[in-house]
Write an enzyme that holds these catalytic residues in place. Structure first.
Site, PDB file in Angstrom:
ATOM      1  N   GLU A 243      12.158  -7.113  43.836  1.00 45.99           N
ATOM      2  CA  GLU A 243      12.070  -5.623  43.905  1.00 45.99           C
ATOM      3  C   GLU A 243      13.546  -5.507  44.270  1.00 45.99           C
ATOM      4  O   GLU A 243      14.153  -5.698  45.442  1.00 45.99           O
ATOM      5  CB  GLU A 243      11.195  -5.020  44.882  1.00 45.99           C
ATOM      6  CG  GLU A 243       9.583  -5.383  44.920  1.00 45.99           C
ATOM      7  CD  GLU A 243       9.161  -4.377  43.884  1.00 45.99           C
ATOM      8  OE1 GLU A 243      10.037  -3.523  43.397  1.00 45.99           O
ATOM      9  OE2 GLU A 243       8.099  -4.580  43.464  1.00 45.99           O
ATOM     10  N   CYS A 277      16.138   2.658  48.296  1.00 51.30           N
ATOM     11  CA  CYS A 277      16.038   1.924  46.746  1.00 51.30           C
ATOM     12  C   CYS A 277      15.865   3.047  45.740  1.00 51.30           C
ATOM     13  O   CYS A 277      16.583   2.921  44.886  1.00 51.30           O
ATOM     14  CB  CYS A 277      15.294   0.636  46.786  1.00 51.30           C
ATOM     15  SG  CYS A 277      13.466   1.028  47.028  1.00 51.30           S
TER      16      CYS A 277
HETATM   17  P1  NAD Z   1      20.408  -7.963  50.107  1.00 52.90           P
HETATM   18  O1  NAD Z   1      20.338  -8.542  48.790  1.00 52.90           O
HETATM   19  O2  NAD Z   1      21.833  -8.229  50.735  1.00 52.90           O
HETATM   20  O3  NAD Z   1      19.653  -9.022  50.914  1.00 52.90           O
HETATM   21  C1  NAD Z   1      18.230  -8.829  51.043  1.00 52.90           C
HETATM   22  C2  NAD Z   1      17.765 -10.291  51.854  1.00 52.90           C
HETATM   23  O4  NAD Z   1      18.123 -11.377  51.040  1.00 52.90           O
HETATM   24  C3  NAD Z   1      18.144 -10.351  53.174  1.00 52.90           C
HETATM   25  O5  NAD Z   1      16.935 -10.702  53.814  1.00 52.90           O
HETATM   26  C4  NAD Z   1      19.127 -11.473  52.830  1.00 52.90           C
HETATM   27  O6  NAD Z   1      19.256 -12.341  54.250  1.00 52.90           O
HETATM   28  C5  NAD Z   1      18.537 -12.331  52.088  1.00 52.90           C
HETATM   29  N1  NAD Z   1      19.528 -13.205  51.225  1.00 52.90           N
HETATM   30  C6  NAD Z   1      20.589 -12.868  51.215  1.00 52.90           C
HETATM   31  N2  NAD Z   1      21.352 -14.128  50.299  1.00 52.90           N
HETATM   32  C7  NAD Z   1      20.426 -14.841  49.975  1.00 52.90           C
HETATM   33  C8  NAD Z   1      20.195 -16.079  49.239  1.00 52.90           C
HETATM   34  N3  NAD Z   1      21.282 -16.441  48.509  1.00 52.90           N
HETATM   35  N4  NAD Z   1      19.001 -16.545  48.786  1.00 52.90           N
HETATM   36  C9  NAD Z   1      17.884 -16.097  49.481  1.00 52.90           C
HETATM   37  N5  NAD Z   1      17.931 -14.779  50.430  1.00 52.90           N
HETATM   38  C10 NAD Z   1      19.041 -14.299  50.568  1.00 52.90           C
HETATM   39  O7  NAD Z   1      19.848  -6.489  50.246  1.00 52.90           O
HETATM   40  P2  NAD Z   1      19.743  -5.642  51.526  1.00 52.90           P
HETATM   41  O8  NAD Z   1      21.239  -5.090  51.611  1.00 52.90           O
HETATM   42  O9  NAD Z   1      19.157  -6.362  52.838  1.00 52.90           O
HETATM   43  O10 NAD Z   1      18.915  -4.469  50.914  1.00 52.90           O
HETATM   44  C11 NAD Z   1      19.420  -3.449  50.108  1.00 52.90           C
HETATM   45  C12 NAD Z   1      19.180  -3.557  48.886  1.00 52.90           C
HETATM   46  O11 NAD Z   1      17.490  -3.677  48.833  1.00 52.90           O
HETATM   47  C13 NAD Z   1      19.212  -2.435  48.105  1.00 52.90           C
HETATM   48  O12 NAD Z   1      20.086  -2.759  46.565  1.00 52.90           O
HETATM   49  C14 NAD Z   1      18.079  -1.695  47.727  1.00 52.90           C
HETATM   50  O13 NAD Z   1      18.181  -0.724  46.612  1.00 52.90           O
HETATM   51  C15 NAD Z   1      17.113  -2.811  47.641  1.00 52.90           C
HETATM   52  N6  NAD Z   1      15.760  -2.339  47.786  1.00 52.90           N
HETATM   53  C16 NAD Z   1      14.879  -2.559  46.936  1.00 52.90           C
HETATM   54  C17 NAD Z   1      13.575  -1.885  47.168  1.00 52.90           C
HETATM   55  C18 NAD Z   1      12.431  -2.022  46.183  1.00 52.90           C
HETATM   56  O14 NAD Z   1      11.392  -2.032  46.403  1.00 52.90           O
HETATM   57  N7  NAD Z   1      12.880  -2.276  44.923  1.00 52.90           N
HETATM   58  C19 NAD Z   1      13.087  -1.572  48.420  1.00 52.90           C
HETATM   59  C20 NAD Z   1      14.356  -1.402  49.590  1.00 52.90           C
HETATM   60  C21 NAD Z   1      15.493  -2.046  49.053  1.00 52.90           C
END
Ligand code: NAD
Length: 498
Positions: A243, A277
């Site tokens: 997602e 998102c």
């Molecule tokens: P992010 O990608 O920076 O982090 C998401 C999660 O991934 C965090 O828990 C982070 O610690 C973890 N992470 C970071 N590096 C990793 C790795 N190498 N391996 C595994 N996990 C890792 O995203 P964010 O800033 O927390 O959230 C915002 C983003 O999420 C935006 O792009 C938003 O659109 C998206 N989002 C999507 C949905 C959806 O349902 N499609 C919902 C909410 C947010």
């Protein structure tokens, strides 16, 4: 920085959860190592077995008890979400209320959706009974974002738990306290086994979870991180639900209710400080109604305030590193020939960003193509609906979209390459638990919510049972001499004509 300000480096030995309004430390959390993550997954595997054996009704009873427990303490959760993300109490309330509705739906429907069902066995195999049931994967690793720290990861862990899995949850490093609250509340009503466990840390802890031996991964976050998670999961062919981000557009047709469209564009772009998102980042408005729509949007946006007060509509940006991205997109839009109708670069007042309405921004601009994730919306005029649809479909993302038209809503929705569309409204698909939530392209794959969400967290198992000898029975060397020939005769007779 004033002379009296003391700059304190964040600690690196523990994870500090901060109030983004004040910088105050809310709580500290361990940074789980690879080995600790693996140990937690091993314990979760035992719990998964126990949870599976409870069956649908045993699990539903416990999830219902969890829901009631959370509702009894909902004000506490809402306050914590607001404190840890900086979002307004109204925004925190909206997300928690929707989450509870999903908890109820998933528990009430898991058996109906996933339980054993007969399937037709067909002409050739009519002497067999055929059934399918959806079995839990085992241990699901869920990696969450910070922007909706309850509702969004809830779409993963609630559906995974209702489907009979144990879950190891890694909340965002910006919202570990909310993650702990959710896991602790589950333990209050299901103390026997660690069915729902918490791991905390930064990206490295998420990466450890991705390679920890979980049976299924569910990731919500940015497309860039999603690619890393998918790559790690590919090593072991671990299935993943992705997602990711979006660049959602709204289309406003000539016959739209303009007041409703303006209201929803402003709300969709600005609520939660634009950190949604499936928030509205672009609007394509048919030229004949564009002037009036823009007037309404400006009028409604001017009532919105960003600040720390209880009466401010939006709070600070939760994640400091998003602020320069928002600033860069406003700069790009203006440098590429766009105009600011409300706000502009001065609206970025770290950590608050006041609403920014941009118009006439070229489609090639980074501001149009990349996810901004701030209270900024680009409103561009189009000659007709064909142009609006083409431009809406013209980024790599495909999460959601909205359409405003009294007569053409469904027709426009049919042509949008996205996972979800709301007609004459914004984001309403997220509030209906029966509907699957998710996107395509850079927005990801797989689904949370609804029947599809429950199935995403389950592996189908097909079973056949021989009831009596068949007329042909061709599978086996002991078959009758003409069995294969007879099979061919039946196939030709049955399927050879139109
Ligand atoms: P992010 O990608 O920076 O982090 C998401 C999660 O991934 C965090 O828990 C982070 O610690 C973890 N992470 C970071 N590096 C990793 C790795 N190498 N391996 C595994 N996990 C890792 O995203 P964010 O800033 O927390 O959230 C915002 C983003 O999420 C935006 O792009 C938003 O659109 C998206 N989002 C999507 C949905 C959806 O349902 N499609 C919902 C909410 C947010």
């Amino acid at each position: 920085m004033t002379e009296t300000t003391v700059h304190v480096e964040p600690r690196t030995d523990v994870l500090e959860s901060l109030d983004p309004r004040t910088g105050e430390v809310i709580a500290t959390f361990p940074i789980h190592s690879d080995q600790e993550v693996r140990d937690i997954v091993v314990r979760a595997r035992e719990a998964a077995k126990w949870w599976d054996e409870l069956g649908f009704s045993g699990r539903a009873k416990r999830i219902d008890a969890w829901r009631k427990h959370m509702v009894a303490h909902l004000d506490e959760l809402i306050a914590l979400v607001s404190r840890e993300t900086g979002k307004s109490l109204d925004d925190a309330t909206l997300e928690c209320a929707l989450f509870i509705d999903h908890v109820h739906w998933a528990a009430a429907n898991a058996k109906k959706v996933l339980g054993k069902k007969k399937r037709p066995s067909g002409l050739l195999m009519s002497n067999f009974r055929a059934t399918v049931e959806y079995r839990p994967w085992g241990v699901v690793g869920a990696i969450g974002p910070w922007n909706y720290p309850v509702y969004t990861p809830g779409g993963m862990f609630v559906y995974a738990i209702a489907a009979g899995n144990a879950v190891v949850f890694k909340p965002s490093e910006y919202t570990p306290a909310v993650g702990r609250w959710l896991v602790d509340s589950f333990h209050e009503v299901v103390p026997e086994q660690p069915v729902f466990s918490l791991i905390t840390g930064f990206g490295a802890t998420g990466a450890a979870l991705a390679t920890s031996g979980v049976d299924k991964l569910a990731f919500t976050g940015s497309a860039a991180t999603g690619k890393l998670v998918a790559k790690a999961a590919a090593e072991t062919l671990t299935p993943v639900t992705m997602e990711c981000g979006g660049k959602d557009a709204v289309i406003v047709a000539a016959d739209a209710d303009l007041d409703a469209a303006a209201e929803q564009i402003v709300f969709g772009a600005i609520a939660n400080s634009g950190q949604t998102c499936a928030g509205i980042e672009r609007a394509y408005v048919v030229d004949s109604v564009a002037d009036r729509l823009l007037e309404l949007v400006v009028e409604k946006t001017k009532k919105i305030t960003a600040g720390p007060g209880a009466n401010d509509t939006i709070g600070p940006m939760c994640m400091p590193k998003q602020i320069p991205i928002v600033r860069r997109h406003i700069e790009a839009a203006l440098a590429d020939g766009g105009k600011a109708l409300v706000g502009g670069l001065d609206s970025v007042k770290d950590p608050y960003i006041e609403p920014v309405i941009l118009v006439d921004v070229p489609e090639t601009s980074a501001a149009v193509q990349e996810e901004t994730f701030g209270p900024v919306v680009i409103i561009n005029r189009v000659a007709d609906l064909d142009e609006a649809i083409r431009k809406s479909n013209d980024t790599g993302y495909g999460l959601g979209a909205a359409v405003f038209s009294k007569s053409l809503g469904e027709k426009i929705a049919d042509r949008l390459n996205v996972g979800m569309v709301s007609i004459n409204s914004f984001l309403t698909f997220a509030a209906i638990p029966t509907l699957p939530f998710g996107g395509r392209g850079l927005s990801g794959y797989g689904r949370m919510h609804g029947e599809e969400g429950l199935r995403d967290f389950s592996a189908p198992r097909a079973v056949t049972k021989k009831l009596f000898p068949g007329v042909i029975d061709p599978l086996g060397y002991g078959r009758k001499e003409n069995a294969v020939k007879n099979l061919l005769t039946v196939i030709k007779a049955r399927y050879g004509k139109f």
